[in-house]
Write a protein that holds these residues in place. Structure first.
Motif, PDB file in Angstrom:
ATOM      1  N   VAL A   1     -11.754  -9.902   1.854  1.00 57.59           N
ATOM      2  CA  VAL A   1     -13.044  -8.548   1.406  1.00 57.59           C
ATOM      3  C   VAL A   1     -11.453  -7.094   1.013  1.00 57.59           C
ATOM      4  CG1 VAL A   1     -14.183  -6.686   2.376  1.00 57.59           C
ATOM      5  CG2 VAL A   1     -14.141  -9.480   3.656  1.00 57.59           C
ATOM      6  N   PRO A   2     -10.665  -6.824   1.610  1.00 57.25           N
ATOM      7  CA  PRO A   2     -10.258  -6.727   1.128  1.00 57.25           C
ATOM      8  C   PRO A   2      -9.622  -6.604  -0.593  1.00 57.25           C
ATOM      9  CG  PRO A   2      -9.343  -6.627   3.362  1.00 57.25           C
ATOM     10  CD  PRO A   2     -10.463  -8.062   2.842  1.00 57.25           C
ATOM     11  N   GLN A   3      -9.029  -8.558  -1.062  1.00 55.46           N
ATOM     12  CA  GLN A   3      -9.141  -8.712  -2.208  1.00 55.46           C
ATOM     13  C   GLN A   3      -9.999  -8.776  -3.298  1.00 55.46           C
ATOM     14  OE1 GLN A   3      -5.470 -10.643  -2.167  1.00 55.46           O
ATOM     15  NE2 GLN A   3      -6.896  -9.241  -4.282  1.00 55.46           N
TER      16      GLN A   3
ATOM     17  N   TRP B   1     -12.198  -5.610  -7.808  1.00 57.97           N
ATOM     18  CA  TRP B   1     -13.296  -5.155  -8.343  1.00 57.97           C
ATOM     19  C   TRP B   1     -13.863  -3.149  -8.450  1.00 57.97           C
ATOM     20  CZ3 TRP B   1     -16.898  -7.712 -11.443  1.00 57.97           C
ATOM     21  CH2 TRP B   1     -16.788  -8.854 -11.581  1.00 57.97           C
ATOM     22  N   ILE B   2     -13.027  -3.079  -7.290  1.00 56.72           N
ATOM     23  CA  ILE B   2     -13.398  -1.350  -6.939  1.00 56.72           C
ATOM     24  C   ILE B   2     -11.744  -0.716  -7.996  1.00 56.72           C
ATOM     25  CG2 ILE B   2     -13.352   0.802  -5.713  1.00 56.72           C
ATOM     26  CD1 ILE B   2     -15.000  -0.868  -4.018  1.00 56.72           C
ATOM     27  N   GLY B   3     -10.878  -1.625  -7.814  1.00 56.59           N
ATOM     28  CA  GLY B   3      -9.587  -0.844  -8.812  1.00 56.59           C
ATOM     29  C   GLY B   3      -8.945  -1.432  -9.987  1.00 56.59           C
ATOM     30  N   GLY B   4      -9.905  -2.582  -9.665  1.00 55.49           N
ATOM     31  CA  GLY B   4      -9.349  -3.819 -11.346  1.00 55.49           C
ATOM     32  C   GLY B   4      -8.262  -4.548 -11.639  1.00 55.49           C
ATOM     33  N   ASN B   5      -7.452  -4.544  -9.864  1.00 50.25           N
ATOM     34  CA  ASN B   5      -6.060  -4.473 -10.339  1.00 50.25           C
ATOM     35  C   ASN B   5      -6.045  -6.033  -9.652  1.00 50.25           C
ATOM     36  OD1 ASN B   5      -3.497  -5.155  -9.917  1.00 50.25           O
ATOM     37  ND2 ASN B   5      -3.313  -3.718  -7.305  1.00 50.25           N
ATOM     38  N   VAL B   6      -5.647  -6.601 -11.445  1.00 40.60           N
ATOM     39  CA  VAL B   6      -5.533  -8.152 -10.119  1.00 40.60           C
ATOM     40  C   VAL B   6      -3.645  -8.924 -10.346  1.00 40.60           C
ATOM     41  CG1 VAL B   6      -8.100  -8.533 -11.400  1.00 40.60           C
ATOM     42  CG2 VAL B   6      -5.586  -8.786 -12.991  1.00 40.60           C
ATOM     43  N   ALA B   7      -2.658  -8.061 -10.609  1.00 38.15           N
ATOM     44  CA  ALA B   7      -1.721  -8.192  -9.822  1.00 38.15           C
ATOM     45  C   ALA B   7      -1.383  -8.993  -9.440  1.00 38.15           C
ATOM     46  CB  ALA B   7      -0.661  -7.583 -10.349  1.00 38.15           C
ATOM     47  N   GLY B   8      -1.186 -10.278  -9.162  1.00 38.96           N
ATOM     48  CA  GLY B   8       0.096 -11.519  -8.319  1.00 38.96           C
ATOM     49  C   GLY B   8      -1.530 -11.945  -7.398  1.00 38.96           C
ATOM     50  N   VAL B   9      -2.948 -11.708  -8.409  1.00 38.89           N
ATOM     51  CA  VAL B   9      -3.645 -12.874  -7.620  1.00 38.89           C
ATOM     52  C   VAL B   9      -3.428 -13.866  -8.139  1.00 38.89           C
ATOM     53  CG1 VAL B   9      -5.993 -13.232  -7.495  1.00 38.89           C
ATOM     54  CG2 VAL B   9      -4.996 -10.901  -6.801  1.00 38.89           C
ATOM     55  N   SER B  10      -3.859 -15.423  -8.208  1.00 37.78           N
ATOM     56  CA  SER B  10      -3.788 -16.524  -8.259  1.00 37.78           C
ATOM     57  C   SER B  10      -5.005 -17.033  -9.033  1.00 37.78           C
ATOM     58  CB  SER B  10      -3.099 -17.537  -7.238  1.00 37.78           C
ATOM     59  OG  SER B  10      -2.681 -19.005  -8.130  1.00 37.78           O
ATOM     60  N   LEU B  11      -5.324 -17.269  -9.457  1.00 34.71           N
ATOM     61  CA  LEU B  11      -6.617 -18.095 -10.121  1.00 34.71           C
ATOM     62  C   LEU B  11      -6.404 -18.879  -9.220  1.00 34.71           C
ATOM     63  CD1 LEU B  11      -8.960 -18.143 -11.634  1.00 34.71           C
ATOM     64  CD2 LEU B  11      -8.467 -18.986 -13.855  1.00 34.71           C
TER      65      LEU B  11
ATOM     66  N   LEU C   1     -17.702 -14.734  -1.318  1.00 25.86           N
ATOM     67  CA  LEU C   1     -16.721 -13.634  -1.509  1.00 25.86           C
ATOM     68  C   LEU C   1     -14.983 -15.077  -2.168  1.00 25.86           C
ATOM     69  CD1 LEU C   1     -16.276 -12.861   2.216  1.00 25.86           C
ATOM     70  CD2 LEU C   1     -16.712 -11.171   0.327  1.00 25.86           C
ATOM     71  N   ASP C   2     -14.963 -16.251  -2.513  1.00 26.11           N
ATOM     72  CA  ASP C   2     -13.782 -16.436  -3.004  1.00 26.11           C
ATOM     73  C   ASP C   2     -14.277 -16.477  -4.142  1.00 26.11           C
ATOM     74  OD1 ASP C   2     -12.844 -16.894  -0.638  1.00 26.11           O
ATOM     75  OD2 ASP C   2     -13.076 -18.941  -0.439  1.00 26.11           O
ATOM     76  N   ALA C   3     -16.209 -17.211  -4.946  1.00 23.66           N
ATOM     77  CA  ALA C   3     -16.546 -16.720  -6.633  1.00 23.66           C
ATOM     78  C   ALA C   3     -16.106 -15.586  -6.624  1.00 23.66           C
ATOM     79  CB  ALA C   3     -17.958 -16.956  -5.637  1.00 23.66           C
ATOM     80  N   ALA C   4     -16.561 -14.212  -6.201  1.00 24.21           N
ATOM     81  CA  ALA C   4     -16.145 -12.886  -6.328  1.00 24.21           C
ATOM     82  C   ALA C   4     -14.530 -12.549  -6.594  1.00 24.21           C
ATOM     83  CB  ALA C   4     -16.531 -11.845  -5.193  1.00 24.21           C
ATOM     84  N   VAL C   5     -13.995 -13.236  -6.037  1.00 21.34           N
ATOM     85  CA  VAL C   5     -12.691 -13.632  -6.131  1.00 21.34           C
ATOM     86  C   VAL C   5     -12.169 -13.786  -7.749  1.00 21.34           C
ATOM     87  CG1 VAL C   5     -10.292 -13.575  -5.764  1.00 21.34           C
ATOM     88  CG2 VAL C   5     -11.380 -12.806  -3.607  1.00 21.34           C
TER      89      VAL C   5
END
Length: 67
Positions: free
Chosen positions: A3-5, A10-20, A55-59
Protein backbone atom coordinates in the motif's frame (compact mmCIF):
# COMPACT_ATOMS: atom_id res chain seq x y z
CA UNK A 1 4.47 -2.90 2.25
CA UNK A 2 2.47 -2.74 -0.93
CA UNK A 3 0.00 0.00 0.00
CA UNK A 4 2.74 2.57 0.77
CA UNK A 5 4.40 1.67 -2.53
CA UNK A 6 1.13 2.27 -4.41
CA UNK A 7 0.68 5.61 -2.65
CA UNK A 8 4.26 6.68 -3.37
CA UNK A 9 3.80 5.93 -7.04
CA UNK A 10 0.30 7.28 -7.61
CA UNK A 11 0.30 10.26 -5.24
CA UNK A 12 3.98 11.20 -5.29
CA UNK A 13 4.78 10.00 -8.81
CA UNK A 14 7.99 8.51 -7.44
CA UNK A 15 9.09 5.33 -9.21
CA UNK A 16 12.79 5.61 -8.38
CA UNK A 17 14.17 2.28 -7.26
CA UNK A 18 11.00 0.37 -8.11
CA UNK A 19 11.60 -2.72 -10.25
CA UNK A 20 9.10 -3.42 -13.02
CA UNK A 21 10.44 -6.98 -13.32
CA UNK A 22 9.93 -7.69 -9.61
CA UNK A 23 6.43 -6.25 -9.41
CA UNK A 24 5.38 -7.99 -12.63
CA UNK A 25 6.62 -11.25 -11.10
CA UNK A 26 4.60 -10.57 -7.93
CA UNK A 27 1.53 -9.86 -10.08
CA UNK A 28 2.04 -13.05 -12.06
CA UNK A 29 2.42 -15.11 -8.87
CA UNK A 30 -0.74 -13.57 -7.39
CA UNK A 31 -2.63 -14.44 -10.58
CA UNK A 32 -1.41 -18.02 -10.39
CA UNK A 33 -2.53 -18.30 -6.74
CA UNK A 34 -5.89 -16.79 -7.71
CA UNK A 35 -6.39 -19.42 -10.42
CA UNK A 36 -5.30 -22.16 -8.01
CA UNK A 37 -7.78 -20.92 -5.40
CA UNK A 38 -10.58 -20.92 -7.96
CA UNK A 39 -9.68 -24.45 -9.10
CA UNK A 40 -9.66 -25.72 -5.51
CA UNK A 41 -12.81 -23.69 -4.69
CA UNK A 42 -10.97 -22.23 -1.69
CA UNK A 43 -12.34 -18.79 -0.85
CA UNK A 44 -9.52 -18.17 1.61
CA UNK A 45 -7.02 -18.28 -1.23
CA UNK A 46 -8.81 -16.58 -4.09
CA UNK A 47 -10.43 -13.77 -2.13
CA UNK A 48 -7.10 -12.75 -0.63
CA UNK A 49 -5.53 -12.90 -4.08
CA UNK A 50 -8.04 -10.39 -5.44
CA UNK A 51 -6.48 -7.75 -3.21
CA UNK A 52 -2.94 -8.77 -4.13
CA UNK A 53 -3.72 -8.73 -7.85
CA UNK A 54 -5.28 -5.26 -7.60
CA UNK A 55 -2.42 -3.80 -5.55
CA UNK A 56 0.32 -5.41 -7.63
CA UNK A 57 -1.39 -4.28 -10.83
CA UNK A 58 -1.60 -0.74 -9.44
CA UNK A 59 2.16 -0.76 -8.87
CA UNK A 60 2.93 -2.21 -12.32
CA UNK A 61 0.62 0.23 -14.10
CA UNK A 62 2.02 3.09 -12.03
CA UNK A 63 5.58 2.20 -13.01
CA UNK A 64 4.60 2.16 -16.68
CA UNK A 65 2.64 5.42 -16.49
CA UNK A 66 5.07 7.39 -14.30
CA UNK A 67 8.30 5.74 -15.41
Amino acid sequence: MTVPQVLAIWIGGNVAGVSLVSWTSYLFAACLWFVYGIQKRDKTIYLACVGWVLLDAAVVIGIVVHG
